[in-house]
Design a protein around this motif. Structure first.
Motif, PDB file in Angstrom:
ATOM      1  N   PHE A  61       0.820  -1.216   0.000  1.00  2.00           N
ATOM      2  CA  PHE A  61       0.000   0.000   0.000  1.00  2.00           C
ATOM      3  C   PHE A  61       0.858   1.271   0.000  1.00  2.00           C
ATOM      4  CE2 PHE A  61      -3.686  -2.483   2.132  1.00  2.00           C
ATOM      5  CZ  PHE A  61      -4.130  -2.888   0.884  1.00  2.00           C
ATOM      6  N   ARG A  98      -9.138  12.271  -6.816  1.00  2.00           N
ATOM      7  CA  ARG A  98      -9.645  11.716  -5.557  1.00  2.00           C
ATOM      8  C   ARG A  98     -10.202  12.819  -4.665  1.00  2.00           C
ATOM      9  NH1 ARG A  98      -8.918   6.443  -3.077  1.00  2.00           N
ATOM     10  NH2 ARG A  98      -9.256   6.965  -0.919  1.00  2.00           N
ATOM     11  N   MET A 101     -13.552  13.766  -6.017  1.00  2.10           N
ATOM     12  CA  MET A 101     -14.616  12.766  -5.866  1.00  2.10           C
ATOM     13  C   MET A 101     -14.987  12.495  -4.425  1.00  2.10           C
ATOM     14  SD  MET A 101     -14.058   9.919  -8.727  1.00  2.10           S
ATOM     15  CE  MET A 101     -15.396   8.928  -8.215  1.00  2.10           C
ATOM     16  N   PHE A 105     -18.645  12.108  -0.292  1.00  2.21           N
ATOM     17  CA  PHE A 105     -18.649  10.974   0.643  1.00  2.21           C
ATOM     18  C   PHE A 105     -18.415  11.404   2.081  1.00  2.21           C
ATOM     19  CE2 PHE A 105     -17.647   8.813  -3.360  1.00  2.21           C
ATOM     20  CZ  PHE A 105     -18.644   7.861  -3.322  1.00  2.21           C
ATOM     21  N   GLY A 259     -17.009   0.850  -9.317  1.00  2.91           N
ATOM     22  CA  GLY A 259     -16.494   0.585  -7.967  1.00  2.91           C
ATOM     23  C   GLY A 259     -17.587   0.123  -7.028  1.00  2.91           C
ATOM     24  N   ALA A 306     -15.335  -9.131  -0.914  1.00  6.33           N
ATOM     25  CA  ALA A 306     -15.832  -9.266  -2.290  1.00  6.33           C
ATOM     26  C   ALA A 306     -14.701  -9.143  -3.308  1.00  6.33           C
ATOM     27  CB  ALA A 306     -16.904  -8.218  -2.566  1.00  6.33           C
ATOM     28  N   ARG A 312      -0.766  -3.720  -7.999  1.00  4.16           N
ATOM     29  CA  ARG A 312       0.059  -2.605  -8.481  1.00  4.16           C
ATOM     30  C   ARG A 312       1.073  -3.188  -9.473  1.00  4.16           C
ATOM     31  NH1 ARG A 312      -3.662  -0.865  -5.513  1.00  4.16           N
ATOM     32  NH2 ARG A 312      -3.351  -0.075  -3.413  1.00  4.16           N
ATOM     33  N   GLU A 387     -24.578   1.653   3.276  1.00  4.10           N
ATOM     34  CA  GLU A 387     -25.544   0.907   2.461  1.00  4.10           C
ATOM     35  C   GLU A 387     -25.794  -0.485   3.074  1.00  4.10           C
ATOM     36  OE1 GLU A 387     -23.889   0.244  -1.415  1.00  4.10           O
ATOM     37  OE2 GLU A 387     -25.860   0.082  -2.357  1.00  4.10           O
TER      38      GLU A 387
HETATM   39  C1  HEM Z   1     -18.672  -3.489   0.016  1.00  5.34           C
HETATM   40  C2  HEM Z   1     -18.512  -2.793  -1.081  1.00  5.34           C
HETATM   41  C3  HEM Z   1     -17.162  -2.358  -1.605  1.00  5.34           C
HETATM   42  C4  HEM Z   1     -15.956  -2.985  -1.545  1.00  5.34           C
HETATM   43  C5  HEM Z   1     -15.628  -4.330  -0.895  1.00  5.34           C
HETATM   44  C6  HEM Z   1     -14.992  -2.128  -2.240  1.00  5.34           C
HETATM   45  C7  HEM Z   1     -13.644  -2.407  -2.362  1.00  5.34           C
HETATM   46  C8  HEM Z   1     -12.740  -1.633  -3.075  1.00  5.34           C
HETATM   47  C9  HEM Z   1     -11.343  -1.954  -3.272  1.00  5.34           C
HETATM   48  C10 HEM Z   1     -10.654  -3.202  -2.735  1.00  5.34           C
HETATM   49  C11 HEM Z   1     -10.788  -0.971  -4.009  1.00  5.34           C
HETATM   50  C12 HEM Z   1      -9.332  -0.904  -4.502  1.00  5.34           C
HETATM   51  C13 HEM Z   1      -8.411  -0.453  -3.387  1.00  5.34           C
HETATM   52  C14 HEM Z   1      -6.951  -0.561  -3.691  1.00  5.34           C
HETATM   53  O1  HEM Z   1      -6.542  -0.737  -4.853  1.00  5.34           O
HETATM   54  O2  HEM Z   1      -6.153  -0.472  -2.721  1.00  5.34           O
HETATM   55  C15 HEM Z   1     -11.824  -0.009  -4.292  1.00  5.34           C
HETATM   56  C16 HEM Z   1     -11.654   1.143  -5.004  1.00  5.34           C
HETATM   57  C17 HEM Z   1     -12.667   2.021  -5.292  1.00  5.34           C
HETATM   58  N1  HEM Z   1     -13.973   1.955  -4.886  1.00  5.34           N
HETATM   59 FE1  HEM Z   1     -14.791   0.525  -3.692  1.00  5.34          FE
HETATM   60  N2  HEM Z   1     -15.653  -1.029  -2.706  1.00  5.34           N
HETATM   61  C18 HEM Z   1     -16.967  -1.114  -2.336  1.00  5.34           C
HETATM   62  C19 HEM Z   1     -17.965  -0.201  -2.586  1.00  5.34           C
HETATM   63  C20 HEM Z   1     -17.780   0.988  -3.253  1.00  5.34           C
HETATM   64  C21 HEM Z   1     -18.817   1.973  -3.462  1.00  5.34           C
HETATM   65  C22 HEM Z   1     -20.255   1.860  -2.928  1.00  5.34           C
HETATM   66  C23 HEM Z   1     -18.264   2.970  -4.216  1.00  5.34           C
HETATM   67  C24 HEM Z   1     -18.893   4.230  -4.730  1.00  5.34           C
HETATM   68  C25 HEM Z   1     -20.155   4.548  -4.683  1.00  5.34           C
HETATM   69  C26 HEM Z   1     -16.878   2.605  -4.470  1.00  5.34           C
HETATM   70  C27 HEM Z   1     -15.984   3.348  -5.211  1.00  5.34           C
HETATM   71  C28 HEM Z   1     -14.659   3.024  -5.388  1.00  5.34           C
HETATM   72  C29 HEM Z   1     -13.732   3.855  -6.172  1.00  5.34           C
HETATM   73  C30 HEM Z   1     -14.074   5.134  -6.912  1.00  5.34           C
HETATM   74  C31 HEM Z   1     -12.479   3.231  -6.091  1.00  5.34           C
HETATM   75  C32 HEM Z   1     -11.169   3.698  -6.720  1.00  5.34           C
HETATM   76  C33 HEM Z   1     -10.327   4.454  -5.704  1.00  5.34           C
HETATM   77  C34 HEM Z   1      -9.009   4.935  -6.229  1.00  5.34           C
HETATM   78  O3  HEM Z   1      -8.475   4.358  -7.194  1.00  5.34           O
HETATM   79  O4  HEM Z   1      -8.471   5.907  -5.668  1.00  5.34           O
HETATM   80  N3  HEM Z   1     -16.630   1.395  -3.880  1.00  5.34           N
HETATM   81  N4  HEM Z   1     -13.015  -0.442  -3.705  1.00  5.34           N
END
Ligand code: HEM
Length: 428
Positions: A61, A98, A101, A105, A259, A306, A312, A387
């Protein structure tokens, strides 16, 4: 420079195991080769080194995005995600995106969406009786939530129009044979080919989204309306005071959709799969203690993360927890293993929300990583947790039983792991 050991079977077999039996595959690789281990799948062009110990996860990370860009690991999403997508950007550009966006939130603004989510959950779960495949229903519900709360769809007509074009785009990438065909043949061979069909679906999706943006620009949300994330995104201003253009807004909405849709639907499906087998947990949820509800949410995300990896791509060699990994390799924090390793979690295989209620020892924060970590940690994590909380609050009133006693195993659906029978439950 040698890569850590890993399975020698051909990439096609590892890809099939990764897709169809991901839990057994990761567990088997860890048991046989330890941490780290190298796998080879068609998921990425390069071999991927999986890490799951807290020290290694922290090091992944903390990798400098200049030598380990995360955006490049999601390159295959570019045709849908778009050039401005936070998912594909790295370094300064990623941080700027970031900051923009994350506004919607935060704190009060985000909590204001909770009643709308609870109402949609009541409308969905109120109709449940008999045999229900929770994953299918949760895909519908989480899409409805995204369309109303994030995209700001105002009536059933807008929801239906967007739902149609989104299903068109996502259906192409949810089917295993199509995904394999797209991974093997990486070219667009005309409108009937896998990539051609996908491109057509994305074009239809874009046209519908641009129409929605045009309507919202001429009829903005009035003060006092519950509002939507799109309303907040339309009000963004970059460092020079410029509002976002349509292309940029489109890419932001797609990032929230990509996402936030399948990941939340999968997590909620797992919640039903677990709760149906733990009536004592449902009974305690019904008592309405918010700390217990939080514990259930954390435990669902731990026991059944999930997303399996936060990858990376290394442009230069990197030292990760004492292992030197060569350039041209993908390194990944393995979220799934970290959350479920027996040596990191007492009775890891058990679904036990109580572990979050003051039991010693406190878990290492680098082993509860369902949302990834570092500068790429899930931007929607607070929204996702809210949610799940709102849906489970409503679900606690139901009487749930599993359709079969044995736990459902995991299979991959695009980027997420889902219960292999879709979390089939009996209600009432
Ligand atoms: C339980 C549901 C969710 C899980 C398990 C989850 C998990 C993750 C994970 C593992 C990543 C990548 C992190 C990394 O590379 O270190 C990620 C990125 C992201 N998630 Fe979620 N997510 C969830 C729900 C959501 C929701 C509801 C949204 C938006 C409404 C969202 C938006 C995003 C976005 C925009 C990124 C990209 C962040 C970045 O690259 O800076 N996710 N998510």
């Amino acid at each position: 420079m040698d890569l850590p050991p890993g399975p020698r079977s051909p990439a096609i077999w590892q890809t099939i195991a990764w897709m169809t039996r991901p839990g057994a595959f990761m567990r088997g690789v860890h048991a046989r080769y330890g941490d780290p281990a190298t796998i080879r799948t068609y998921w990425t062009e390069e071999p991927m080194v999986l890490f799951s110990s807290p020290d290694a996860v922290r090091a992944v990370f903390r990798l400098d995005p200049a030598i380990a860009p995360a955006g490049q690991s999601w390159e295959f999403l570019r045709p849908f995600a778009g050039a401005h997508s936070i998912l594909l950007l790295d370094g300064e550009e990623h941080l700027r995106e970031r900051r923009l966006m994350q506004g919607p939130f935060h704190g009060e603004r985000m909590r204001a969406f909770a009643p709308m989510i609870a109402e949609l959950a009541r409308a969905e779960l109120g109709g449940w009786s008999g045999r229900v495949v929770a994953l299918e229903r949760m895909r519908e519900l989480t899409l409805e939530i995204i369309l109303r709360v994030v995209f700001g769809a105002r009536d059933d007509g807008e929801v239906a129009a967007l739902r149609g074009v989104i299903d068109g785009a996502l259906d192409t990438v949810r089917s295993l044979p199509w995904v394999l065909a797209m991974a093997v043949v990486r070219k667009d061979l005309g409108p009937r080919s896998p990539w051609g069909r996908f491109r057509g679906a994305v074009e239809r999706f874009d046209a519908a989204l641009f129409e929605l943006l045009a309507r919202r620009r001429t009829q903005p949300e009035a003060d006092g309306e519950p509002g939507s994330m799109l309303g907040l995104l339309l009000a963004q201003r970059d460092e020079d005071g410029h509002p976002p253009d349509d292309r940029h807004l489109r890419d932001q909405l797609v990032a929230l959709l990509v996402g936030g849709h399948d990941s939340s639907a999968a997590s909620l499906a797992w919640a039903f799969e677990r709760l149906a087998r733990h009536p004592g947990v449902v009974a305690r949820l019904r008592e309405g203690d918010p700390a217990y509800l939080d514990a259930v949410v954390r435990e669902v995300l731990r026991a059944r993360p999930a997303l399996t990896i936060a990858p990376r791509r290394l442009l230069e060699p990197a030292e990760i927890a004492g292992h030197t990994v060569p350039a041209g390799t993908q390194v990944a924090a393995c979220l799934w293993l970290a959350c479920r390793r027996e040596d990191l979690w007492p009775a890891a295989a058990e679904f036990r929300p109580e572990r979050w209620l003051g039991e010693a020892p406190a878990p290492n924060p680098m082993s509860w990583i369902p949302f990834g970590g570092g500068v790429r940690r899930c931007a929607g994590a607070p929204f996702a947790e809210m949610e799940i909380r709102e849906v489970l609050r409503v679900a606690s009133a139901l009487t749930l039983r599993p359709s079969r006693a044995e736990s459902e195993r995991a299979r991959r659906s695009m980027l997420v792991l889902v219960p292999h029978r879709g979390a089939e439950v009996l209600v009432g």
